[in-house]
Scaffold this motif. Structure first.
Motif, short mmCIF file in Angstrom:
data_model
loop_
_atom_site.label_atom_id
_atom_site.label_comp_id
_atom_site.label_asym_id
_atom_site.label_seq_id
_atom_site.Cartn_x
_atom_site.Cartn_y
_atom_site.Cartn_z
N ILE A 1 -23.42 5.32 6.72
CA ILE A 1 -22.10 5.59 7.36
C ILE A 1 -21.36 4.03 7.16
N ILE A 2 -20.20 4.13 6.38
CA ILE A 2 -19.47 2.98 6.49
C ILE A 2 -18.12 2.99 7.11
N LEU A 3 -18.02 2.08 8.29
CA LEU A 3 -16.66 2.30 8.78
C LEU A 3 -15.73 1.00 8.50
N LEU A 4 -14.50 1.13 8.09
CA LEU A 4 -13.81 0.14 7.78
C LEU A 4 -12.46 0.34 8.63
N ASP A 5 -12.13 -0.43 9.55
CA ASP A 5 -10.87 -0.43 10.36
C ASP A 5 -9.79 -1.35 10.12
N GLU A 6 -8.76 -1.29 10.45
CA GLU A 6 -7.53 -2.35 10.10
C GLU A 6 -7.13 -2.15 8.73
N ALA A 7 -7.16 -0.84 8.38
CA ALA A 7 -6.68 -0.68 6.89
C ALA A 7 -5.07 -1.13 6.86
N VAL A 8 -4.32 -1.27 7.71
CA VAL A 8 -2.88 -1.64 7.94
C VAL A 8 -2.98 -3.18 6.96
N HIS A 9 -4.08 -4.00 6.91
CA HIS A 9 -4.06 -5.06 6.15
C HIS A 9 -3.64 -4.89 4.81
N LEU A 10 -4.34 -3.85 4.11
CA LEU A 10 -3.81 -3.37 2.71
C LEU A 10 -2.41 -3.06 2.79
N TYR A 11 -1.80 -2.44 3.66
CA TYR A 11 -0.40 -2.00 3.68
C TYR A 11 0.43 -3.32 3.78
N LYS A 12 -0.22 -4.42 4.25
CA LYS A 12 0.56 -5.71 4.72
C LYS A 12 0.55 -6.79 3.32
N ILE A 13 -0.46 -6.29 2.36
CA ILE A 13 -0.22 -7.12 1.14
C ILE A 13 0.84 -7.11 0.37
N SER A 14 1.63 -8.49 0.49
CA SER A 14 3.08 -8.57 -0.05
C SER A 14 3.00 -8.49 -1.46
N HIS A 15 2.26 -8.76 -2.27
CA HIS A 15 2.08 -8.90 -3.75
C HIS A 15 1.66 -7.41 -3.96
N THR A 16 2.82 -6.69 -4.88
CA THR A 16 2.64 -5.28 -5.01
C THR A 16 1.73 -4.84 -6.03
N ILE A 17 1.38 -5.63 -7.19
CA ILE A 17 0.23 -5.19 -7.79
C ILE A 17 -1.13 -5.58 -7.36
N SER A 18 -1.33 -6.49 -6.21
CA SER A 18 -2.49 -6.56 -5.53
C SER A 18 -2.81 -5.65 -4.49
N ARG A 19 -1.73 -4.87 -4.00
CA ARG A 19 -1.57 -3.87 -3.19
C ARG A 19 -2.34 -2.71 -3.89
N GLN A 20 -1.47 -2.36 -4.86
CA GLN A 20 -1.69 -1.16 -5.65
C GLN A 20 -3.24 -1.13 -6.21
N ASN A 21 -3.53 -2.42 -6.52
CA ASN A 21 -5.03 -2.62 -7.07
C ASN A 21 -6.02 -2.00 -5.60
N ASN A 22 -5.70 -2.47 -4.54
CA ASN A 22 -6.75 -2.02 -3.44
C ASN A 22 -6.53 -0.40 -3.28
N TYR A 23 -5.35 0.06 -3.42
CA TYR A 23 -5.13 1.58 -3.23
C TYR A 23 -5.84 2.21 -4.28
N ASP A 24 -5.58 1.77 -5.55
CA ASP A 24 -6.36 2.36 -6.73
C ASP A 24 -8.09 2.39 -6.34
N LYS A 25 -8.51 1.20 -6.10
CA LYS A 25 -10.03 1.14 -5.60
C LYS A 25 -10.31 2.02 -4.34
N LEU A 26 -9.46 2.16 -3.50
CA LEU A 26 -9.71 3.32 -2.39
C LEU A 26 -9.58 4.53 -3.12
N LEU A 27 -8.93 4.81 -3.96
CA LEU A 27 -8.57 6.29 -4.77
C LEU A 27 -10.12 6.47 -5.21
N ALA A 28 -10.25 5.50 -5.93
CA ALA A 28 -11.68 5.72 -6.87
C ALA A 28 -12.90 6.35 -5.90
#
Length: 439
Positions: free
Chosen positions: A247-274
């Motif tokens: 079981i993997i627990l990741l808290d404070e995902a708001v820090h992905l939302y706070k990434i100011s660089h658009t491409i970096s933020r989207q890369n993290n969202y893409d990884k999460l989607l995968a």
């Protein structure tokens, strides 16, 4: 008191809640109002234990209970025989990043790897050595040989190689199997150099592939683009050696939302989607992943997951279930606690406090209502619905009353020196982006 709780648990509860952080133990003694969510999460654990996968977002505003629910999952999972790892995301720990942000999250997860008998983390070595000892016992019982007998270690190695063979077919599985074999051979020969090298590799501590090749004979290391593959391998491995899964627990995902660089933020969202697709489509065995986030992280159409149509399609609530909670959905939108549930929470906290100090004196129902009314009068009724800071205040009140036996709650609440904790975060128009103490 009628309830019985070990002193170490009451100590942890009172110290944690008084300091404004979520306790790691004893949560079941103060959990209220989350029966539907808990039932669904326990069903998840059953499914994962049978070889399935699960992925959930635990979503709520500041103080709604995200961190509390994640810790509750952690405790239930360990009790049922799962290996659990948790980490808080941060500016330095993401899912991917040019500076090794993803592997930094993996390292944190490995540091916090826990089991029922090792609940405070650093469980990787006990997991491996417990497994090896178990195989040695099995071989001894099956063959009648003793550890010093000729052929005993060869028989054990045969069982070990058979156990890890299942991981070899997974992506990067051959490297993982090689490292586990190296650990066993270091254990067999009492060679700490080999064991340490294997542990370093499993914790992603090798700086480059050349170093890993020299120490272990493997060409791969755990990196930003591959760390999730190794999480899947680890889930398969721990299930094969006797645990129910990972079981993997990741808290404070708001820090992905706070990434100011658009491409970096989207890369993290893409990884999460995968990762989401992998677990939901049955490509990850014996693996559950739970993410704690705010409404903005999920629903903001400019910077949140809803900015991506693929995410919006997967997580938007059905138009036919408005007003109802579908606990089989990948998103848990935590509903506000009712005033009666808050009152029950106060009662449980008062009971735990009384047990801790071995006193029969506790607050009456009328006194609990008095405290609740004082909160409403000073902060407004909405403050009760996200009780993070209110719980901290309440524990402080209990402490002061215990330390001043002649003091009543009425005198305390109406004294000139009494004031409730206020948090600037709760006064923002949209405070859901901030990290929180949640209960």
């Amino acid at each position: 008191m009628s309830i019985k709780i070990p002193k170490r648990v009451t100590t942890a509860l009172i110290n944690s809640l008084g300091a404004g952080v979520v306790p790691r133990v004893g949560l079941e003694h103060i959990a209220v109002g989350r029966e539907k969510e808990v039932t669904a999460l326990l069903q998840d654990l059953d499914n994962i234990g049978e070889g399935g996968g699960a992925f959930r977002f635990i979503v709520g505003r500041y103080g709604a209970g995200k961190s509390f629910i994640l810790q509750l999952i952690r405790n239930y999972a360990m009790e049922q025989g799962f290996v659990v790892a948790d980490a808080d995301l941060s500016p330095e720990r993401r899912l991917v990043g040019a500076s090794g942000h993803g592997v930094a999250t993996y390292r944190e997860l490995m540091q916090n790897l826990s089991t029922k008998i090792r609940p405070d983390g650093s469980a990787l070595t006990p997991i491996l050595e417990g497994w090896i000892n178990g195989i040695q016992n099995q071989v001894a019982q099956a063959t009648g040989m003793r550890p010093n007998d000729e052929g005993f270690d060869d028989a054990v190695e045969g069982e070990i190689l058979a156990a890890i063979k299942e991981t070899e077919g997974l992506v990067h599985g051959f490297a993982f199997a090689t490292v586990i074999t190296t650990y066993w051979r270091g254990y067999r020969a009492d060679d700490n150099t080999k064991k340490t090298a294997a542990l370093r590799w499993l914790k992603a501590d090798f700086a480059n592939k050349i170093e890993a090749k020299s120490a272990l004979g493997v060409r791969d290391i755990i990196e930003d683009d591959s760390w999730y593959d190794y999480i899947k391998i680890l889930a398969k491995f721990v299930a094969d050696i006797g645990y129910k899964g990972l079981i993997i627990l990741l808290d404070e995902a708001v820090h992905l939302y706070k990434i100011s660089h658009t491409i970096s933020r989207q890369n993290n969202y893409d990884k999460l989607l995968a990762i989401f697709n992998d677990t939901m489509q049955g490509k990850a065995e014996h693996l559950g992943i739970y993410i704690g986030g705010t409404p903005n992280f999920l629903e903001d159409s400019k910077r949140g997951l809803f900015n991506d149509l693929a995410w919006k399609r997967r997580t938007t609530k059905s138009r036919f279930t408005k007003g109802f909670q579908d606990t089989s959905s990948p998103v848990f939108q935590l509903e506000a606690l009712t005033e009666s549930e808050i009152l029950l929470l106060f009662q449980r906290l008062a009971d735990v406090h009384a047990v801790h100090y071995s006193t029969e004196k506790t607050l009456t129902n009328d006194e609990l209502k008095m405290f609740m009314q004082e909160v409403i009068n000073r902060l407004g009724a909405s403050a009760l619905l996200t009780p993070g800071e209110i719980v901290r205040d309440f524990v402080s009140v209990l402490n002061v009353l215990q330390q001043n036996q002649d003091l009543t709650i009425s005198k305390l609440l109406h004294s000139s020196g009494f004031s409730l904790t206020t948090n600037s975060k709760s006064n923002n128009v949209d405070n859901s982006e901030f990290a929180e103490f949640t209960l």
